[in-house]
Write an enzyme that holds these catalytic residues in place. Structure first.
Site, PDB file in Angstrom:
ATOM      1  CG  ASP A  97      -1.989  -1.086   1.133  1.00  0.00           C
ATOM      2  OD1 ASP A  97      -2.147  -1.668   0.036  1.00  0.00           O
ATOM      3  OD2 ASP A  97      -2.657  -1.354   2.139  1.00  0.00           O
ATOM      4  CG  ASP A 226      -1.629   9.474  23.100  1.00  0.00           C
ATOM      5  OD1 ASP A 226      -1.330  10.172  24.084  1.00  0.00           O
ATOM      6  OD2 ASP A 226      -1.450   8.240  23.061  1.00  0.00           O
ATOM      7  CB  THR A 237      -9.195   0.332   5.867  1.00  0.00           C
ATOM      8  OG1 THR A 237      -8.601   0.948   4.711  1.00  0.00           O
ATOM      9  CG2 THR A 237     -10.666   0.101   5.605  1.00  0.00           C
ATOM     10  CE1 TYR A 239      -2.795   5.650  15.003  1.00  0.00           C
ATOM     11  CE2 TYR A 239      -1.751   7.526  13.940  1.00  0.00           C
ATOM     12  CZ  TYR A 239      -2.004   6.782  15.076  1.00  0.00           C
ATOM     13  OH  TYR A 239      -1.465   7.158  16.273  1.00  0.00           O
TER      14      TYR A 239
END
Length: 354
Positions: A97, A226, A237, A239
């Site tokens: 990817d 964070d 799909t 992170y």
């Protein structure tokens, strides 16, 4: 009017003549497929092949005498130096990817259709298998393929340009005592086209990040945690999925906002319409700066007064499908992420009637 995803087809106004081949570097297993593909494109189809210069610097390619005549026909380029955006008819990616994300970064405007072969570790965005590459490439050259238009994000980063002054013993050249060694001198503006996501995080700091998120000029929330992910459906799909967001088909016009480990029990990921303008800034009372990256690249620090503006780009990435957009996506969910895989429950045994 709701567009049928299956209606998007690749058609050529005139036969394609030039192709950009992107190969994952530092992967010896891709050398033979790369050579076979390039020989097929140049000798069988008489295509003009563009290859990045650093790919040909691999010793296995540079020292291959049999590949030498083919290599001489290549047009080479260097990232960030040469502009090839108006010279490419379509793109072929060999790798995972990451090669598709890299192809996207090379084209900050209109993107040629991309044919991606699954030769990497994940392969969610790369639906083609290399075993029958000749017939599949021929179909694309003939214009017989389905397309999915993967929306991208247009991102503008405005940074207050700060300039350090020459100070000796805390006193400037004019004799005035200096309390701050930096002075703001104008603004620096950078723009990016992003296929997966924009990630704003706390970087190396031990404190929570504290950033304000605006939608069309209105403050909608403050993210304490964070960080925050702003993603496309394609990036849902990636992170965002790991951070707990829903997965969205790439044909859905949307932008996702997903907090990373929020310090709040009720902060859920949200989906907003494509085309809205998001703006992210450090909160005035933030203890520390934040860091931002674009598809995992160009990572940089965001200070007070800086801003990140995000909206849907008018330049999507046309991704060539193996079958069709719906079949390819669910196949990827099943093969790459093992979506909804579990041991099946036994049925009740049917007792025979006496």
């Amino acid at each position: 009017h709701i567009q049928d995803p299956a209606s998007q087809r690749l058609t050529w106004n005139k036969p394609p003549k030039s192709v950009l081949v992107i190969k994952k570097i530092r992967d010896a297993s891709l050398l033979q497929p790369f050579k076979e593909l390039c020989v097929y494109l140049t000798e069988e189809n008489n295509m003009i092949v563009y290859v990045e210069k650093k790919v040909l610097e691999d010793p296995a390619i540079a020292n291959d005498e049999n590949f030498g005549p083919v290599k001489k026909k290549f047009c080479t380029f260097r990232e960030d130096y040469d502009d090839i955006s108006n010279q490419i008819d379509f793109i072929i990616c060999l790798g995972g990817d990451g090669t598709l994300l890299y192809a996207s970064s090379l084209f900050q405007g209109s993107v040629p259709p991309v044919m991606a072969f699954h030769l990497g570790s994940l392969g969610f965005l790369t639906p083609f298998n290399f075993e029958n590459f000749q017939s599949q490439v021929t179909q694309v050259i003939e214009g017989n393929a389905a397309l999915v238009l993967r929306s991208r994000l247009k991102v503008k980063v405005v940074k207050e340009h700060r300039e350090k002054m020459s100070v000796q013993n805390g006193i400037e050249e004019n004799g005035v005592v200096s309390a701050n060694l930096e002075k703001e001198v104008g603004k620096q503006i950078m723009q990016y086209q992003v296929l997966n996501e924009v990630v704003v995080d706390r970087g190396p700091s031990s404190y929570l990040s504290n950033v304000d998120v605006f939608l069309n000029g209105h403050l909608i929330t403050t993210v304490q945690g964070d960080g925050v992910i702003v993603s496309t459906p394609t990036g849902s799909t990636a992170y965002a999925a790991a951070a707990g967001a829903s997965m969205i088909h790439p044909n859905v016009p949307a932008i996702m906002i997903t907090p990373i480990c929020p310090h709040s029990l009720s902060f859920r990921p949200i989906v907003v319409p494509a085309g809205v303008e998001l703006k992210i800034m450090l909160s005035p009372d933030a203890r520390n700066t934040a860091w931002v990256s674009f598809d995992g690249r160009k990572r940089q620090e965001i200070c007070h007064g800086d801003s990140i503006s995000i909206t849907t780009s008018c330049y999507p990435l046309p991704s060539i499908c193996f079958r069709d957009p719906v079949s390819d996506w669910f196949e990827s969910l099943a093969q790459c992420l093992h979506w909804n895989v579990r041991k099946k429950q036994n049925n009740f045994a049917v007792e025979e009637e006496e």
